[in-house]
Design a protein around this motif. Sequence first.
Motif, PDB file in Angstrom:
ATOM      1  N   LEU A 199      -1.442 -41.708 -39.388  1.00  0.00           N
ATOM      2  CA  LEU A 199      -1.190 -40.310 -39.761  1.00  0.00           C
ATOM      3  C   LEU A 199       0.307 -40.058 -39.926  1.00  0.00           C
ATOM      4  O   LEU A 199       0.727 -39.337 -40.826  1.00  0.00           O
ATOM      5  CB  LEU A 199      -1.795 -39.356 -38.718  1.00  0.00           C
ATOM      6  CG  LEU A 199      -3.332 -39.291 -38.691  1.00  0.00           C
ATOM      7  CD1 LEU A 199      -3.816 -38.444 -37.520  1.00  0.00           C
ATOM      8  CD2 LEU A 199      -3.903 -38.758 -40.002  1.00  0.00           C
ATOM      9  N   ARG A 200       1.116 -40.686 -39.069  1.00  0.00           N
ATOM     10  CA  ARG A 200       2.577 -40.547 -39.215  1.00  0.00           C
ATOM     11  C   ARG A 200       3.057 -41.144 -40.538  1.00  0.00           C
ATOM     12  O   ARG A 200       4.001 -40.664 -41.138  1.00  0.00           O
ATOM     13  CB  ARG A 200       3.305 -41.249 -38.048  1.00  0.00           C
ATOM     14  CG  ARG A 200       3.279 -40.485 -36.737  1.00  0.00           C
ATOM     15  CD  ARG A 200       4.353 -41.006 -35.762  1.00  0.00           C
ATOM     16  NE  ARG A 200       4.204 -42.419 -35.438  1.00  0.00           N
ATOM     17  CZ  ARG A 200       3.380 -42.908 -34.501  1.00  0.00           C
ATOM     18  NH1 ARG A 200       2.619 -42.090 -33.783  1.00  0.00           N
ATOM     19  NH2 ARG A 200       3.317 -44.200 -34.268  1.00  0.00           N
ATOM     20  N   ALA A 201       2.366 -42.188 -40.994  1.00  0.00           N
ATOM     21  CA  ALA A 201       2.767 -42.843 -42.253  1.00  0.00           C
ATOM     22  C   ALA A 201       2.251 -42.095 -43.480  1.00  0.00           C
ATOM     23  O   ALA A 201       2.541 -42.475 -44.599  1.00  0.00           O
ATOM     24  CB  ALA A 201       2.274 -44.287 -42.255  1.00  0.00           C
ATOM     25  N   ASP A 202       1.439 -41.038 -43.250  1.00  0.00           N
ATOM     26  CA  ASP A 202       0.926 -40.202 -44.351  1.00  0.00           C
ATOM     27  C   ASP A 202      -0.101 -40.876 -45.240  1.00  0.00           C
ATOM     28  O   ASP A 202      -0.083 -40.720 -46.473  1.00  0.00           O
ATOM     29  CB  ASP A 202       2.073 -39.662 -45.227  1.00  0.00           C
ATOM     30  CG  ASP A 202       2.759 -38.479 -44.576  1.00  0.00           C
ATOM     31  OD1 ASP A 202       2.083 -37.750 -43.827  1.00  0.00           O
ATOM     32  OD2 ASP A 202       3.972 -38.305 -44.796  1.00  0.00           O
ATOM     33  N   ASP A 261      -8.636 -35.256 -29.179  1.00  0.00           N
ATOM     34  CA  ASP A 261      -8.585 -33.850 -29.606  1.00  0.00           C
ATOM     35  C   ASP A 261      -7.319 -33.575 -30.417  1.00  0.00           C
ATOM     36  O   ASP A 261      -7.365 -32.915 -31.460  1.00  0.00           O
ATOM     37  CB  ASP A 261      -8.631 -32.911 -28.392  1.00  0.00           C
ATOM     38  CG  ASP A 261      -9.993 -32.971 -27.694  1.00  0.00           C
ATOM     39  OD1 ASP A 261     -10.879 -33.705 -28.195  1.00  0.00           O
ATOM     40  OD2 ASP A 261     -10.161 -32.302 -26.655  1.00  0.00           O
ATOM     41  N   ALA A 262      -6.184 -34.085 -29.922  1.00  0.00           N
ATOM     42  CA  ALA A 262      -4.908 -33.847 -30.603  1.00  0.00           C
ATOM     43  C   ALA A 262      -4.908 -34.484 -31.995  1.00  0.00           C
ATOM     44  O   ALA A 262      -4.410 -33.901 -32.962  1.00  0.00           O
ATOM     45  CB  ALA A 262      -3.758 -34.408 -29.767  1.00  0.00           C
ATOM     46  N   LEU A 263      -5.488 -35.678 -32.096  1.00  0.00           N
ATOM     47  CA  LEU A 263      -5.525 -36.363 -33.396  1.00  0.00           C
ATOM     48  C   LEU A 263      -6.487 -35.680 -34.364  1.00  0.00           C
ATOM     49  O   LEU A 263      -6.262 -35.670 -35.574  1.00  0.00           O
ATOM     50  CB  LEU A 263      -5.891 -37.840 -33.214  1.00  0.00           C
ATOM     51  CG  LEU A 263      -4.805 -38.711 -32.570  1.00  0.00           C
ATOM     52  CD1 LEU A 263      -5.348 -40.090 -32.198  1.00  0.00           C
ATOM     53  CD2 LEU A 263      -3.591 -38.847 -33.497  1.00  0.00           C
ATOM     54  N   ILE A 264      -7.546 -35.106 -33.818  1.00  0.00           N
ATOM     55  CA  ILE A 264      -8.480 -34.351 -34.670  1.00  0.00           C
ATOM     56  C   ILE A 264      -7.767 -33.126 -35.258  1.00  0.00           C
ATOM     57  O   ILE A 264      -7.884 -32.830 -36.442  1.00  0.00           O
ATOM     58  CB  ILE A 264      -9.759 -33.960 -33.884  1.00  0.00           C
ATOM     59  CG1 ILE A 264     -10.595 -35.227 -33.620  1.00  0.00           C
ATOM     60  CG2 ILE A 264     -10.588 -32.919 -34.638  1.00  0.00           C
ATOM     61  CD1 ILE A 264     -11.732 -35.056 -32.625  1.00  0.00           C
ATOM     62  N   GLU A 265      -6.977 -32.462 -34.409  1.00  0.00           N
ATOM     63  CA  GLU A 265      -6.156 -31.332 -34.897  1.00  0.00           C
ATOM     64  C   GLU A 265      -5.241 -31.799 -36.023  1.00  0.00           C
ATOM     65  O   GLU A 265      -5.103 -31.142 -37.055  1.00  0.00           O
ATOM     66  CB  GLU A 265      -5.268 -30.773 -33.763  1.00  0.00           C
ATOM     67  CG  GLU A 265      -6.002 -30.118 -32.608  1.00  0.00           C
ATOM     68  CD  GLU A 265      -6.440 -28.696 -32.908  1.00  0.00           C
ATOM     69  OE1 GLU A 265      -6.088 -28.180 -33.986  1.00  0.00           O
ATOM     70  OE2 GLU A 265      -7.149 -28.117 -32.051  1.00  0.00           O
ATOM     71  N   ARG A 275      -5.152 -30.716 -39.876  1.00  0.00           N
ATOM     72  CA  ARG A 275      -3.959 -30.011 -40.355  1.00  0.00           C
ATOM     73  C   ARG A 275      -3.396 -30.673 -41.608  1.00  0.00           C
ATOM     74  O   ARG A 275      -2.998 -30.025 -42.566  1.00  0.00           O
ATOM     75  CB  ARG A 275      -2.899 -29.996 -39.247  1.00  0.00           C
ATOM     76  CG  ARG A 275      -1.711 -29.085 -39.502  1.00  0.00           C
ATOM     77  CD  ARG A 275      -0.663 -29.192 -38.391  1.00  0.00           C
ATOM     78  NE  ARG A 275      -0.078 -30.516 -38.272  1.00  0.00           N
ATOM     79  CZ  ARG A 275       0.856 -31.000 -39.081  1.00  0.00           C
ATOM     80  NH1 ARG A 275       1.322 -30.271 -40.080  1.00  0.00           N
ATOM     81  NH2 ARG A 275       1.343 -32.214 -38.913  1.00  0.00           N
ATOM     82  N   LYS A 276      -3.388 -32.010 -41.590  1.00  0.00           N
ATOM     83  CA  LYS A 276      -2.822 -32.745 -42.724  1.00  0.00           C
ATOM     84  C   LYS A 276      -3.788 -32.850 -43.904  1.00  0.00           C
ATOM     85  O   LYS A 276      -3.403 -33.298 -44.982  1.00  0.00           O
ATOM     86  CB  LYS A 276      -2.429 -34.164 -42.279  1.00  0.00           C
ATOM     87  CG  LYS A 276      -1.187 -34.197 -41.415  1.00  0.00           C
ATOM     88  CD  LYS A 276      -0.669 -35.620 -41.282  1.00  0.00           C
ATOM     89  CE  LYS A 276       0.855 -35.623 -41.281  1.00  0.00           C
ATOM     90  NZ  LYS A 276       1.415 -36.956 -41.085  1.00  0.00           N
ATOM     91  N   GLY A 277      -5.053 -32.506 -43.687  1.00  0.00           N
ATOM     92  CA  GLY A 277      -6.041 -32.614 -44.761  1.00  0.00           C
ATOM     93  C   GLY A 277      -6.366 -34.051 -45.117  1.00  0.00           C
ATOM     94  O   GLY A 277      -6.793 -34.354 -46.232  1.00  0.00           O
ATOM     95  N   LEU A 300     -16.192 -31.938 -36.706  1.00  0.00           N
ATOM     96  CA  LEU A 300     -17.034 -31.036 -37.507  1.00  0.00           C
ATOM     97  C   LEU A 300     -16.649 -29.578 -37.247  1.00  0.00           C
ATOM     98  O   LEU A 300     -16.525 -28.778 -38.185  1.00  0.00           O
ATOM     99  CB  LEU A 300     -18.491 -31.284 -37.093  1.00  0.00           C
ATOM    100  CG  LEU A 300     -19.591 -31.009 -38.090  1.00  0.00           C
ATOM    101  CD1 LEU A 300     -19.334 -31.687 -39.414  1.00  0.00           C
ATOM    102  CD2 LEU A 300     -20.922 -31.498 -37.504  1.00  0.00           C
ATOM    103  N   LYS A 301     -16.407 -29.258 -35.984  1.00  0.00           N
ATOM    104  CA  LYS A 301     -16.009 -27.888 -35.609  1.00  0.00           C
ATOM    105  C   LYS A 301     -14.636 -27.541 -36.171  1.00  0.00           C
ATOM    106  O   LYS A 301     -14.349 -26.383 -36.441  1.00  0.00           O
ATOM    107  CB  LYS A 301     -15.978 -27.756 -34.086  1.00  0.00           C
ATOM    108  CG  LYS A 301     -17.365 -27.719 -33.457  1.00  0.00           C
ATOM    109  CD  LYS A 301     -17.328 -27.107 -32.052  1.00  0.00           C
ATOM    110  CE  LYS A 301     -18.688 -27.184 -31.384  1.00  0.00           C
ATOM    111  NZ  LYS A 301     -18.844 -28.421 -30.573  1.00  0.00           N
ATOM    112  N   LYS A 302     -13.783 -28.544 -36.326  1.00  0.00           N
ATOM    113  CA  LYS A 302     -12.411 -28.313 -36.830  1.00  0.00           C
ATOM    114  C   LYS A 302     -12.330 -28.448 -38.346  1.00  0.00           C
ATOM    115  O   LYS A 302     -11.232 -28.496 -38.916  1.00  0.00           O
ATOM    116  CB  LYS A 302     -11.436 -29.302 -36.177  1.00  0.00           C
ATOM    117  CG  LYS A 302     -11.337 -29.190 -34.672  1.00  0.00           C
ATOM    118  CD  LYS A 302     -10.518 -27.982 -34.264  1.00  0.00           C
ATOM    119  CE  LYS A 302     -10.481 -27.837 -32.744  1.00  0.00           C
ATOM    120  NZ  LYS A 302      -9.836 -26.586 -32.326  1.00  0.00           N
ATOM    121  N   ASN A 303     -13.472 -28.559 -38.992  1.00  0.00           N
ATOM    122  CA  ASN A 303     -13.516 -28.686 -40.462  1.00  0.00           C
ATOM    123  C   ASN A 303     -12.738 -29.870 -41.022  1.00  0.00           C
ATOM    124  O   ASN A 303     -12.126 -29.776 -42.079  1.00  0.00           O
ATOM    125  CB  ASN A 303     -13.034 -27.398 -41.138  1.00  0.00           C
ATOM    126  CG  ASN A 303     -13.960 -26.242 -40.840  1.00  0.00           C
ATOM    127  OD1 ASN A 303     -15.188 -26.398 -40.886  1.00  0.00           O
ATOM    128  ND2 ASN A 303     -13.395 -25.100 -40.494  1.00  0.00           N
TER     129      ASN A 303
END
Length: 437
Positions: free
Chosen positions: A276-279, A291-295, A299-301, A337-340
Amino acid sequence: MRVKFWGSAVAAAGLFLFLGHGGQAQEKQTAAPKKIAVRAGRLIDGKGDSPIANALILIEGEQIVSVTPGGAAPAGVEMIDLSKATVLPGFVDTHTHLLLNGDITSEDYDVQLLKQSIPYRAILSARNARIALEHGFTTMRDLETEGAMYADVDIKTAIANGEVPGPRMQVATRAMTPTGMYPLLGYSWELQVPKGVQYVDGVDGARKAVREQVMYGADWIKYYSDRRYHFEADGVLHSMVNFTEEEAKAIVEETHRLGKKVAAHAIGSDGIAAALRADVDSIEHGEGLTDALIEEIARKGVYWVPTITVGAYVAPGRGGNWTKMVDLEKAAFQKALKKNVKIALGTDAGGFDWKEINQAKEFAYYVDYGMTPMQAIRSGTVVPAELLGWSDKMGTVASGRWADLVAVTGDPLKDITELQRVKFVMKAGAVYKNEIH
Ligand SMILES: [Zn+2]
């Protein structure tokens, strides 16, 4: 033209026909696009929340020209009667390995790379592509050849040219890890054994490898963000990250600069965080999503491709943490799923034997894990179309889209396993399977 030849040949014979030496027949095709009308008893178009009753789908050549509830077909148009069936958009599997035929153990894997030639594996991949298409998968993203070099580009081309039946493909060619971080490993240093990936080291090496793979036909670049998955005292699934930050960023930057996208294999939390850091554009597997990674992924889509089918299949044979990882992924799936989070259906077919398991089983896992049947259908149609950059071409049954249709005789909104019993398959206006009479 060749695709149209397929269409007419299959429509005439009602089964698959392989082009023999007499393939000249295709030259006789006329230039006028073929017109077909499909009557769907119920149409799940991928857009609406409920099915359209008695829909009429008009097709010209490879494309859908109109979709209407009711209505009459124009005179003189070939009619396909699916009035007793439910019609859906063609399925998409965004994580496959056409060049692989199951690798529960490392021995299964090594044998394929050591004892089978790449031409032999390519022949099997054509068979696998046909199986996938017959199961309703009209498009696939094949995520690396596992030592078969650029043979995925060849199977993609052969399918696109109508030489063999199969899904429309986007391919990742060889995948990447740094030296020594992917099999084949453990053989005498005196032997040159094949590697399942391309070894890539350093920022310059990363950029060069991306350019090379794109030059030979890669639509996607895939890299292995991590390995050595293990649980630590915090209860989180951790892993060893393969590339340095600079290397991973160089892979992603160079790929994006060339207009392509990156898929990262990432199972442990450390590997997912690094990717995720590498985009990257998609996270493959993702069992260790916290949980943090799911956020973060929401967030990054970034798209998540869970590949549950393969996890559930290999876990009993591999033992150890693999069973625990299946449960962990189920919990992550429910939170995501809850976090879309954008979940694109992917199975890792090839990690399991194409002849043994129907990829469409993945839909059933998603429903079992908390999706509604409609959500599961979208994750295997509309969402992957976005991931592949083909939203304007496929994923829904709508005017202007490729005529990729599947049909089942039961109701998949009541029983999602219906999608494992596809009776009709059309890809780009050509019928490849029709068992509905
Ligand atoms: Zn895979």
